[in-house]
Design a protein around this motif. Structure first.
Motif, short mmCIF file in Angstrom:
data_model
loop_
_atom_site.label_atom_id
_atom_site.label_comp_id
_atom_site.label_asym_id
_atom_site.label_seq_id
_atom_site.Cartn_x
_atom_site.Cartn_y
_atom_site.Cartn_z
N GLY A 12 -7.95 -1.67 0.18
CA GLY A 12 -7.56 -2.00 -1.38
C GLY A 12 -8.91 -2.73 -2.27
O GLY A 12 -8.98 -2.04 -3.22
N ILE A 34 0.99 4.12 -3.29
CA ILE A 34 0.70 5.50 -2.90
C ILE A 34 1.81 6.48 -3.05
O ILE A 34 1.86 7.22 -3.72
CB ILE A 34 0.19 5.71 -1.27
N HIS A 50 -5.15 0.53 -9.55
CA HIS A 50 -3.53 0.29 -9.54
C HIS A 50 -3.08 -0.82 -9.35
O HIS A 50 -2.17 -1.45 -9.98
CB HIS A 50 -2.82 1.39 -8.73
N LEU A 75 0.81 -1.06 -0.12
CA LEU A 75 -0.03 -0.15 -0.01
C LEU A 75 0.97 1.29 0.02
O LEU A 75 0.65 2.31 -0.81
CB LEU A 75 -0.94 0.16 1.22
N TYR A 89 -5.04 9.80 0.62
CA TYR A 89 -4.30 8.42 0.37
C TYR A 89 -3.03 8.91 1.18
O TYR A 89 -2.29 8.03 1.67
CB TYR A 89 -4.02 8.39 -1.25
N ILE A 120 -7.14 2.81 -5.72
CA ILE A 120 -6.22 1.72 -5.24
C ILE A 120 -6.21 0.46 -5.97
O ILE A 120 -5.44 -0.50 -6.55
CB ILE A 120 -6.26 1.39 -3.89
N LEU A 163 -2.25 9.56 -6.59
CA LEU A 163 -2.68 9.33 -5.32
C LEU A 163 -2.13 10.09 -4.21
O LEU A 163 -2.28 9.83 -3.11
CB LEU A 163 -2.52 7.61 -4.93
#
Length: 316
Positions: free
Chosen positions: A294, A51, A303, A47, A62, A300, A57
């Motif tokens: 997520g 980010i 991505h 994560l 975020y 997110i 993001l």
């Protein structure tokens, strides 16, 4: 109580027994706990990388999520090594000063996590209730100040806990019925007046967890009021969907936190259930947070899908 009846004066070491009543199965309990820790470590590292590397993001929501992931990593690293060493290798002994340091980091990371959840609730409040001023309120300077304030608050308030414990001289036992050094578990070992320790521990809990929970709750009352004033059902559902992941994490964190807090003071929960759930309380949020965000956060999720597609194409 006279000093003749006291067992320990200024102890140098303490002993953590893990989960009282379940010592015979702790070796096997360690494996699911390790699985949870690995999910937490990998999920939060992933994560943070997503980010940090995706410029799209680099927005307040975020950035707070990345700070939450870093806090969860710290919490996992603080608790998991010693806990698994107890379960698998019987490494129960720990220097008293190391126990106090352990205690400080665990409770400080808990306090930071609570503060970040409050910051995220404020972010959602401004985004939904005052969207035209969102960028002017949540500037980069404001984000840095908020994160620093949350960190300093936790470190200062929690930092006094080990100082107050260090002033205690007489202990009736050095065996801590826990899988990690927890404030009230250490306080219960003392054989002298601990009213200051208990009162200050109560103050810290309500100054951090209680304060944050009240303001998160108030934020969502205002958010729901704003949402249900929207004329279209689709618009209401879309706005609520942006808050779902935070609400899930918020409820999970505070319900388990207050269960752990009050079960130590009320004593109506069996020791093994209390210790087991207290340990789960520290490990489950770090593992669940990246999964919940997520799955529920479209950006997110997109991505992650792109990374998986690129990885698949590279292997072919």
């Amino acid at each position: 109580m006279g000093t003749a009846n006291l067992s320990y004066l200024n102890p140098k070491t303490v002993t953590l027994i893990g989960i009282p009543g379940l010592e015979h199965v702790q070796f096997w309990i360690g494996f699911p706990f390790l699985s949870v820790c690995l999910v937490a470590l990998l999920g939060n590292i992933f994560l943070i990388i997503i980010i940090a590397t995706e410029r799209s993001l680099h927005q307040p929501m975020y950035i707070f999520l990345a700070v939450l992931a870093a806090t969860d990593l710290g919490l996992c690293v603080a608790i998991a090594p010693k806990m698994l060493a107890i379960f698998w290798f019987g490494s129960c002994s720990m220097a008293f000063d190391a126990c106090l340091t352990h205690l400080f980091f665990i409770h400080a990371f808990q306090g930071m996590e609570s503060g970040i959840l409050l910051a995220m609730a404020f972010d959602r409040y401004v985004a939904i209730c005052d969207p035209l001023r969102y960028t002017s309120i949540l500037t980069r300077l404001f984000l840095v100040q908020m994160v620093l304030m949350v960190t300093i608050r936790a470190m200062v308030l929690v930092g006094i806990l080990p100082i107050l414990l260090k002033r205690l001289k007489y202990f009736q036992s050095v065996v801590i019925a826990h899988s990690y050094c927890e404030h009230m578990a250490v306080v219960k070992l003392a054989a002298e007046d601990v009213h200051i320790n208990k009162s200050y521990g109560l103050f810290v809990a309500f100054a951090i967890l209680g304060f944050d929970m009240i303001f998160v709750f108030m934020s969502y009352i205002l958010i729901f009021q704003a949402v249900f004033r929207l004329p279209q059902k689709e618009a209401r559902l879309k706005v609520l969907n942006t808050c779902t992941s935070h609400i899930v994490i918020f409820l999970e964190f505070y319900i388990l936190a207050f269960f752990s807090f009050f079960s130590h003071r009320l004593g109506h929960v069996s020791p093994y259930a209390h210790i087991f759930l207290s340990t789960i309380y520290l490990l489950i949020p770090p593992a669940l947070n990246p999964i919940v965000y997520g799955v529920k956060t479209k950006e997110i999720r997109r991505h992650v899908t792109q990374i998986c597609i690129l990885e698949h194409d590279t292997q072919q």
